[in-house]
Design a protein around this motif. Structure first.
Motif, PDB file in Angstrom:
ATOM      1  N   GLN A   1      72.713  42.874 -11.305  1.00 53.92           N
ATOM      2  CA  GLN A   1      73.483  41.641 -11.165  1.00 53.92           C
ATOM      3  C   GLN A   1      73.830  41.073 -12.535  1.00 53.92           C
ATOM      4  OE1 GLN A   1      72.070  38.723  -8.346  1.00 53.92           O
ATOM      5  NE2 GLN A   1      70.906  40.261  -7.178  1.00 53.92           N
TER       6      GLN A   1
ATOM      7  N   LYS B   1      75.772  34.855 -14.944  1.00 56.40           N
ATOM      8  CA  LYS B   1      76.361  34.146 -13.801  1.00 56.40           C
ATOM      9  C   LYS B   1      75.269  33.516 -12.950  1.00 56.40           C
ATOM     10  CE  LYS B   1      79.405  34.860  -9.816  1.00 56.40           C
ATOM     11  NZ  LYS B   1      80.190  35.865  -9.033  1.00 56.40           N
ATOM     12  N   ALA B   2      74.159  34.224 -12.772  1.00 52.36           N
ATOM     13  CA  ALA B   2      73.037  33.678 -11.997  1.00 52.36           C
ATOM     14  C   ALA B   2      72.460  32.447 -12.668  1.00 52.36           C
ATOM     15  CB  ALA B   2      71.965  34.747 -11.818  1.00 52.36           C
TER      16      ALA B   2
ATOM     17  N   ALA C   1      74.199  30.359 -14.608  1.00 47.38           N
ATOM     18  CA  ALA C   1      75.198  29.299 -14.423  1.00 47.38           C
ATOM     19  C   ALA C   1      75.135  28.712 -13.020  1.00 47.38           C
ATOM     20  CB  ALA C   1      76.594  29.851 -14.708  1.00 47.38           C
ATOM     21  N   GLU C   2      74.780  29.547 -12.045  1.00 45.25           N
ATOM     22  CA  GLU C   2      74.702  29.080 -10.655  1.00 45.25           C
ATOM     23  C   GLU C   2      73.332  28.501 -10.309  1.00 45.25           C
ATOM     24  OE1 GLU C   2      75.724  32.534  -8.471  1.00 45.25           O
ATOM     25  OE2 GLU C   2      77.881  32.401  -8.891  1.00 45.25           O
ATOM     26  N   GLY C   3      72.413  28.502 -11.262  1.00 42.16           N
ATOM     27  CA  GLY C   3      71.102  27.920 -11.020  1.00 42.16           C
ATOM     28  C   GLY C   3      70.134  28.822 -10.275  1.00 42.16           C
ATOM     29  N   ARG C   4      70.460  30.119 -10.150  1.00 39.62           N
ATOM     30  CA  ARG C   4      69.586  31.039  -9.434  1.00 39.62           C
ATOM     31  C   ARG C   4      68.583  31.737 -10.347  1.00 39.62           C
ATOM     32  NH1 ARG C   4      71.979  35.225  -8.001  1.00 39.62           N
ATOM     33  NH2 ARG C   4      74.061  34.943  -8.937  1.00 39.62           N
TER      34      ARG C   4
END
Length: 490
Positions: free
Chosen positions: A264, A268-269, A271-274
């Protein structure tokens, strides 16, 4: 080859002889080529820049064309970083900064030896694959955390094991944990361990993966699937270099090298809080990316051959890919990457007949069966027998899909137009059968008499069987006639 202007190299040469290395110094490119041609060398040292304006990349290309395939290290001063980078891109194995001592040379030799040993299970023919291994080799000598990114099935764990095996921790444990394959309720216990009675069912104390990997390397595969709560705990463990088992307050000191892998986009994860940003930066000290198989087509056939050898049954005759099978392998897009390739090879071994794997044996999704008027002998056998068959009749392999029809109808055969190709093939078959009879079917003696390898002889016998000939029956029937009047090759 040492640069002549640095007298410090004389001391390295002298100390090297005392330590058991056989070192030789030349002062120009022609001297280097001559020395390489006269004797086998385990390591070539090349200056980043020569007095005549040549650069290491030019010399490396030259010695590779001459046939030297051993490791090459670049000797460089700090201002020549660009030349070192170019040399690494065209095949240099490592580099040393000038000035350096005999200790540094010894470390370089040890590093290269460890890398060569760990390369046994790694296939890298594409330029980007070779460059990836060079980077992995460099970072393996440190304890820096490595984040390996790539699609599923590209060999991220293989690369992680390569880094471990090429590192000073090679003799210590390598522990891999798939964060996506463990239930969320169990992953904390598996990572950190637990004390007796820490939870229902904890009848005894158990060490966690972090503790088991102590002194060695821990691979956190599919790290993006780690729950946020555990990301926080893992970050603390990595920062403090100590761990507590669940239900215990006793701290256990850790000395581990952490590698992480994911398919993954972690940025991006984040930035998305994951995924925690601080853990991401802790893991992403040295990023590496495994390219997809479709982007490194030069690796496909070598990988296929490597996997074929791995999955062949013990004692099974050597098996080869036909040219059409190789073309089909290279034309396919490989959405499942190396993992899919391995599955295809295992399936092809089941579907194949004799010692050949044909295009239709691969059963590639969405690809029609390949039909050809003729298929040539696989490159391995062709190269092996190009000279050894000079004293026997040459041959072209028959149709791949339609077996050769053999009938005992001399009247029908006489009406056929003569064919030089068929006559040659018939003569070769006749020679093989007659020689086998002379040696009572002994394959090794027959191959020696014919001037071919036993593997090539097995291949030719299998070809005869695939054309409908009962070789064993013909051998036992001493009166069998291989004349052109008795056989019709269609």
């Amino acid at each position: 080859m040492f640069h002549p202007q640095h007298t410090v190299l004389d001391n390295v040469l002298a100390n090297g002889e005392a330590e058991g290395y056989q070192l030789s110094r030349v002062t120009n490119v022609m001297g280097c080529l001559t020395t390489l041609d006269q004797q086998a060398w385990d390591l070539l040292l090349v200056p980043a820049c020569l007095d005549d304006g040549s650069e290491a990349a030019d010399i490396i290309a030259l010695v590779r064309r001459q046939g030297y395939d051993g490791p090459i290290a670049v000797l460089s001063e700090l201002p020549h970083a660009t030349q070192v980078s170019q040399a690494l891109q065209v095949g240099a194995t490592d580099y040393l900064l000038i000035p350096f001592g005999h200790t540094h040379l010894g470390q370089l030799v040890q590093r290269i030896m460890q890398t060569n040993q760990s390369c046994d299970s790694v296939v890298a023919e594409a330029p980007q694959s070779k460059q990836l291994l060079q980077l992995a080799q460099r970072v393996a000598q440190t304890d820096a955390s490595v984040l390996i990114n790539g699609e599923s099935g590209t060999g991220k764990e293989i690369l992680a094991r390569f880094i471990h095996n090429a590192s000073p921790r090679a003799q210590s444990p390598f522990v891999a944990i798939n964060c996506a394959a463990i239930p969320e309720t169990m992953i904390e216990s598996i990572l950190f361990g637990h004390a007796k009675g820490a939870f229902t069912g904890a009848s005894s104390a158990q060490p966690g993966k972090l503790e088991i990997a102590n002194g060695g390397t821990l691979l956190l595969d599919e790290i993006a699937e780690l729950p946020l709560a555990l990301q926080t705990k893992l970050l603390r463990v990595l920062q403090e270099k100590e761990v507590e088992r669940l239900g215990s307050h006793q701290k256990i000191n850790l000395d581990i090298r952490v590698l992480a892998a994911t398919n993954q986009n972690l940025e991006k994860a984040v930035a998305e809080g994951r995924f925690r940003a601080d853990l991401y930066y802790r893991l992403n000290v040295f990023p590496l990316c495994c390219a997809s198989l479709r982007d490194r087509t030069e690796d496909i056939i070598p990988l296929a051959k490597h996997l074929l050898k791995r999955h062949m049954a013990l004692g099974q005759a050597a098996t080869h890919f036909t040219d059409s099978a190789k073309r089909a392998l290279k034309a396919y897009s490989w959405p499942g990457n190396v993992r899919e390739l391995e599955n295809i090879i295992q399936r092809a071994l089941v579907m194949s007949h004799g010692c050949l794997i044909r295009a239709q044996d691969l059963m590639l999704p969405g690809q029609p069966l390949v039909t050809e008027s003729e298929v040539s002998m696989p490159e391995e056998l062709l190269a092996m027998d190009a000279t050894s068959m000079a004293n026997t009749t040459t041959t072209t392999m028959p149709v791949e899909h339609e077996p050769l029809n053999v009938t005992v109808d001399s009247e029908k055969a006489s009406n056929k137009r003569p064919s030089l190709h068929k006559s040659r093939k018939l003569a070769e078959f006749n020679t093989i059968i007659e020689t086998l009879r002379r040696f009572n079917g002994h394959r090794s003696k027959t191959a020696e008499e014919l001037g071919v390898s036993t593997r090539a002889l097995r291949y030719k016998l299998q070809t005869m069987r695939e054309q409908g000939m009962d070789v064993e029956q013909i051998l036992t029937n001493q009166s069998a006639d291989f004349s052109a009047n008795n056989y019709n090759f269609s």
